[in-house]
Enzyme design. Structure first.
Site, PDB file in Angstrom:
ATOM      1  N   GLU A  47      35.214 -10.741 -37.022  1.00  0.00           N
ATOM      2  CA  GLU A  47      34.481 -11.132 -35.813  1.00  0.00           C
ATOM      3  C   GLU A  47      33.099 -11.659 -36.216  1.00  0.00           C
ATOM      4  O   GLU A  47      32.481 -11.163 -37.163  1.00  0.00           O
ATOM      5  CB  GLU A  47      34.321  -9.895 -34.921  1.00  0.00           C
ATOM      6  CG  GLU A  47      33.450 -10.074 -33.695  1.00  0.00           C
ATOM      7  CD  GLU A  47      33.127  -8.757 -33.002  1.00  0.00           C
ATOM      8  OE1 GLU A  47      32.885  -8.775 -31.784  1.00  0.00           O
ATOM      9  OE2 GLU A  47      33.115  -7.698 -33.686  1.00  0.00           O
ATOM     10  N   LYS A 123      37.165 -12.744 -26.335  1.00  0.00           N
ATOM     11  CA  LYS A 123      37.127 -11.284 -26.228  1.00  0.00           C
ATOM     12  C   LYS A 123      37.030 -10.845 -24.767  1.00  0.00           C
ATOM     13  O   LYS A 123      36.146 -11.282 -24.025  1.00  0.00           O
ATOM     14  CB  LYS A 123      35.946 -10.756 -27.040  1.00  0.00           C
ATOM     15  CG  LYS A 123      35.868  -9.245 -27.152  1.00  0.00           C
ATOM     16  CD  LYS A 123      34.729  -8.875 -28.096  1.00  0.00           C
ATOM     17  CE  LYS A 123      34.600  -7.381 -28.299  1.00  0.00           C
ATOM     18  NZ  LYS A 123      33.511  -7.073 -29.267  1.00  0.00           N
ATOM     19  N   CYS A 172      37.683  -7.147 -32.133  1.00  0.00           N
ATOM     20  CA  CYS A 172      36.938  -5.889 -32.193  1.00  0.00           C
ATOM     21  C   CYS A 172      37.398  -4.867 -31.154  1.00  0.00           C
ATOM     22  O   CYS A 172      38.484  -4.318 -31.260  1.00  0.00           O
ATOM     23  CB  CYS A 172      35.443  -6.170 -32.093  1.00  0.00           C
ATOM     24  SG  CYS A 172      34.406  -4.781 -32.633  1.00  0.00           S
TER      25      CYS A 172
END
Length: 313
Positions: A47, A123, A172
């Site tokens: 990330e 995300k 993540c």
């Protein structure tokens, strides 16, 4: 014919705020070349692989925007795309995206061996807060700097060189949420790609989580969800002491039975490698679909509040 894909995780050590883009890109290209020499066909970077983890600071608009990419590729990272195409190696790359409409996302792309972007993911599960906590040296301000991902969880096919694998991406914190994995699992995912920058301390200010426990939880989430969705999974860290703040390592490749196939041993730049037989997903998926007939969703009572909790006002 065996459907074996040689997969690499390219963990990086810390990327400091003072590091130049050229220096960072040289490191990523060196990891790509190391993986290619070992036979890797696909390399997974972390990330926000091009920058430090900037949401740890309260920034001005100008400071914030300096960390965002307006297009992908762009002159600041074209050399990575060019070298990967020369080597016929694809990659997953996490970065901060600024769209033409002015929206900001914590984004990942998967690029094929020909240099074409195969898939884009933004995300969804943003941790942290909008406002900083008084008295804290470092913060977790992803909700301040990023919009929530708006693309959902779209699976996509890899190229013929990757045996047309059904692929998915997370970033993540997404890896900790089983709903995200199941969205891909229901699409038949065979290979999940993830990068992370996870703090080596509780980013919300608590005192019950240390580096060892957070690394354990990171690995556990990948093992459990890879098993429950019968998929290969690779989860790759940016690690080490970055601008004075610790990041966990523990980059890992996990097979469809939840067994660790490769794991990083350091908090530095490091390549991990595994030969992934995509057909190993079949047994678990066939079992999953058989057991799916045993589900009785009509008996899954609606959860209205936590047991023992005070009723809402």
């Amino acid at each position: 014919m065996a459907r074996v894909l040689t997969l690499a995780g390219a963990q990086t050590g810390p990327i400091q705020r003072a590091d130049t883009r050229a220096h960072t890109l040289d490191r990523l290209i060196a990891l790509l070349e190391q993986a290619a020499r070992s036979g890797a066909q696909l390399v997974v970077f972390p990330e926000l692989a091009l920058t430090t983890f900037f949401p740890r600071w309260l920034l001005s608009d100008a400071e914030r925007d300096a960390f965002f990419e307006r297009a992908m590729p762009n002159p600041g990272c074209q050399a990575l795309f060019d070298r990967a195409r020369e080597l016929r190696v694809g990659f997953y790359l996490g970065f901060a995206e600024l769209t033409p409409e002015g929206r900001r996302f914590n984004t990942a792309i998967t690029v094929g061996p020909d240099g074409a972007v195969l898939g884009t993911y933004r995300k969804v599960h943003l941790p942290g807060s909008v406002e900083p906590r008084a008295g804290d040296r470092f913060h977790q301000l992803e909700k301040r700097y990023f919009d929530y991902g708006d693309l959902g969880f779209p699976a996509f096919r890899g190229p013929a060189e990757w045996h047309r694998a059904v692929m998915g991406m997370l970033v993540c914190n997404d890896r900790r949420w089983p709903e995200a994995w199941r969205c891909y699992g229901l699409q038949g995912v065979e290979l999940m790609l993830m990068g992370y920058n996870s703090a080596a301390y509780d980013p919300n200010g608590g005192t019950t989580e240390n580096e060892a426990l957070r690394t354990f939880h990171s690995t556990l989430a990948v093992q459990a969800n890879a098993y429950m969705n019968a998929t290969w999974a690779v989860s790759v860290a940016k690690a080490g002491l970055e601008d004075g703040a610790g990041l966990i390592g523990g980059s890992v490749i996990v097979d469809p039975n939840g067994v660790v196939a490769a794991q990083a041993r350091t908090l530095e730049d490091e390549v991990i490698l595994a030969e992934c037989d995509l057909d190993l997903c079949r047994q678990g998926k066939e079992k999953m679909f058989h057991f799916a007939s045993h589900r009785r969703p009509q008996h899954y009572a609606r959860i209205t509040q936590q047991v023992g909790a005070e009723p809402p006002p």
